[in-house]
Design a protein around this motif. Structure first.
Motif, PDB file in Angstrom:
ATOM      1  N   GLU A 161      49.160  63.040  49.131  1.00  0.00           N
ATOM      2  CA  GLU A 161      50.078  62.024  49.625  1.00  0.00           C
ATOM      3  C   GLU A 161      49.301  60.982  50.422  1.00  0.00           C
ATOM      4  O   GLU A 161      48.249  61.274  50.978  1.00  0.00           O
ATOM      5  N   PRO A 162      49.795  59.734  50.485  1.00  0.00           N
ATOM      6  CA  PRO A 162      49.102  58.709  51.256  1.00  0.00           C
ATOM      7  C   PRO A 162      48.989  59.112  52.719  1.00  0.00           C
ATOM      8  O   PRO A 162      49.823  59.841  53.254  1.00  0.00           O
ATOM      9  N   SER A 163      47.937  58.626  53.384  1.00  0.00           N
ATOM     10  CA  SER A 163      47.725  58.980  54.777  1.00  0.00           C
ATOM     11  C   SER A 163      48.895  58.537  55.639  1.00  0.00           C
ATOM     12  O   SER A 163      49.351  57.398  55.565  1.00  0.00           O
ATOM     13  N   ALA A 164      49.396  59.455  56.444  1.00  0.00           N
ATOM     14  CA  ALA A 164      50.476  59.129  57.364  1.00  0.00           C
ATOM     15  C   ALA A 164      49.932  58.520  58.652  1.00  0.00           C
ATOM     16  O   ALA A 164      50.704  58.097  59.508  1.00  0.00           O
ATOM     17  N   GLY A 165      48.608  58.493  58.786  1.00  0.00           N
ATOM     18  CA  GLY A 165      48.003  57.877  59.946  1.00  0.00           C
ATOM     19  C   GLY A 165      48.040  58.718  61.201  1.00  0.00           C
ATOM     20  O   GLY A 165      47.595  58.282  62.256  1.00  0.00           O
ATOM     21  N   ARG A 166      48.579  59.929  61.119  1.00  0.00           N
ATOM     22  CA  ARG A 166      48.697  60.757  62.309  1.00  0.00           C
ATOM     23  C   ARG A 166      47.357  61.397  62.667  1.00  0.00           C
ATOM     24  O   ARG A 166      46.443  61.522  61.851  1.00  0.00           O
ATOM     25  N   VAL A 167      47.253  61.811  63.916  1.00  0.00           N
ATOM     26  CA  VAL A 167      46.121  62.606  64.382  1.00  0.00           C
ATOM     27  C   VAL A 167      46.570  64.056  64.418  1.00  0.00           C
ATOM     28  O   VAL A 167      47.587  64.383  65.044  1.00  0.00           O
ATOM     29  N   VAL A 168      45.862  64.930  63.725  1.00  0.00           N
ATOM     30  CA  VAL A 168      46.199  66.348  63.674  1.00  0.00           C
ATOM     31  C   VAL A 168      45.295  67.095  64.639  1.00  0.00           C
ATOM     32  O   VAL A 168      44.066  66.972  64.571  1.00  0.00           O
ATOM     33  N   LEU A 169      45.894  67.869  65.517  1.00  0.00           N
ATOM     34  CA  LEU A 169      45.161  68.632  66.527  1.00  0.00           C
ATOM     35  C   LEU A 169      45.292  70.112  66.247  1.00  0.00           C
ATOM     36  O   LEU A 169      46.400  70.644  66.199  1.00  0.00           O
ATOM     37  N   GLY A 170      44.171  70.778  66.052  1.00  0.00           N
ATOM     38  CA  GLY A 170      44.177  72.234  65.944  1.00  0.00           C
ATOM     39  C   GLY A 170      44.149  72.840  67.330  1.00  0.00           C
ATOM     40  O   GLY A 170      43.202  72.623  68.097  1.00  0.00           O
ATOM     41  N   VAL A 198      48.951  71.735  65.412  1.00  0.00           N
ATOM     42  CA  VAL A 198      49.058  72.878  64.505  1.00  0.00           C
ATOM     43  C   VAL A 198      48.410  74.096  65.157  1.00  0.00           C
ATOM     44  O   VAL A 198      47.246  74.054  65.550  1.00  0.00           O
ATOM     45  N   SER A 199      49.176  75.167  65.291  1.00  0.00           N
ATOM     46  CA  SER A 199      48.668  76.442  65.803  1.00  0.00           C
ATOM     47  C   SER A 199      49.034  77.540  64.825  1.00  0.00           C
ATOM     48  O   SER A 199      50.080  77.478  64.170  1.00  0.00           O
TER      49      SER A 199
END
Length: 325
Positions: A161-170, A198-199
């Motif tokens: 899918e196209p980039s949603a531009g969000r920053v994903v934090l583990g 995301v945890s």
């Protein structure tokens, strides 16, 4: 380019002339513009140039030209000259020594916001997802290291899918260092985008468990007692909420999405990287300061479909903030 570098906000781009490093250079250029930072383009000279420089210095031969051939530097200058917009200051730095040692040194001396490099250098084997220099720098640098994947990953990920531009934090709610959270929120604030947290939680195996099912993203206001989430998921979301509270107060304009997923944290972050602008992970447990990278960061670096920021634990008293960016 500027011969000097003024100011304390700096993004370093590590280049070697390869297409992989030029992708990283472009990422670093836009990052410097986004953060109103200066840009340093760092290149480790090839062995032959380093030997020439050493020979000239040892012989003090005035007949030898002062400037030795540096085709990578010339090429990068031409690439930046053609860019639509440049950061407020740009400097090119030719370094000596091994690639990991030289980049670690310049990263430690300049205390940059981040050091950006490609996932695979000029000499990398085609089958490698992460080159040895990228791995070594991400493992030991004193500053956050952003690794930009090579173009081959785009072909593999054409159906994403196209980039949603969000920053994903583990996030491991009880172990991830505060520096990692602060970096992710500061980056999202600079981008004007969302932080998706995301945890993963461990659950006993069962016959109906589907590990590969899509995970649900839950806004904090939906975390009510009557939620249908399993107890482990509910507790993880509540631990997330408690840990994120100071960052949500500090960055009130940054939207937050929370996801608690069963099983493998690294696999979930790799999946999320397909539509993320950046995935942010901690380098290792804050109380384990050995030379080894944590298993989650290691796996995400090797398999992510987009840029990954590996954030070390900063010295006591240091912190990331929007004033730093």
């Amino acid at each position: 380019m500027s011969d000097g570098l003024v100011g304390d906000r700096l993004v370093i781009a590590a280049v070697d002339g390869s297409e992989h490093s030029l992708r990283a250079l472009e990422w670093a250029r836009t990052a410097a513009l986004r953060h109103d930072a200066a840009l340093m383009v760092a290149h480790v000279l090839p062995d032959v140039s380093q030997l020439y420089a050493g020979r000239r210095a040892a012989l003090h031969d005035r007949n030898e030209p002062e400037r030795y051939a540096d085709p990578v530097g010339d090429h990068v200058r031409s690439v930046l000259d053609a860019a639509p917009e440049l950061p407020r200051e740009v400097r090119y730095e030719a370094l000596e020594g091994s690639v990991p040692e030289a980049l670690r040194a310049v990263g430690g001396e300049c205390a940059p916001l981040m050091l950006v490099m490609g996932s695979r250098g000029r000499g990398g084997f085609a089958a490698l997802l992460l080159g040895s220099s990228s791995r070594a720098v991400a493992t030991t640098a004193a500053c956050p290291v952003v690794v930009v994947p090579h173009a081959d990953r785009d072909a593999e990920d054409a159906a994403a899918e196209p980039s949603a531009g969000r920053v994903v934090l583990g996030l491991h709610a009880s172990e991830t260092a505060d520096d990692v959270l602060a970096f992710a929120f500061a980056e999202a604030a600079a981008r004007g985008t969302t932080v998706q947290v995301v945890s993963a939680y461990a659950i006993p195996p069962g016959p109906t468990l589907i590990i590969d099912s899509p995970f649900a993203v839950i806004p904090p206001e939906a975390l009510a007692d009557e939620t249908d989430a399993v107890p482990a998921e509910r507790e993880m979301l509540r631990a997330q909420t408690a840990r994120l509270a100071p960052l949500r107060e500090r960055y009130p304009d940054v939207p937050v999405e929370q996801a608690a997923v069963p099983g493998d944290a690294a696999g979930r972050l790799v999946t999320a990287s397909r539509s993320a602008a950046l995935v942010v992970v901690g380098r290792h447990h804050p109380r384990r300061r050995g030379p080894l990278m944590g298993s989650v960061a290691h796996a995400v670096l090797h398999h992510a479909h987009g840029p990954v920021a590996v954030v070390p634990h900063l010295p006591t008293g240091a912190e990331w903030s929007t004033d730093d960016f």
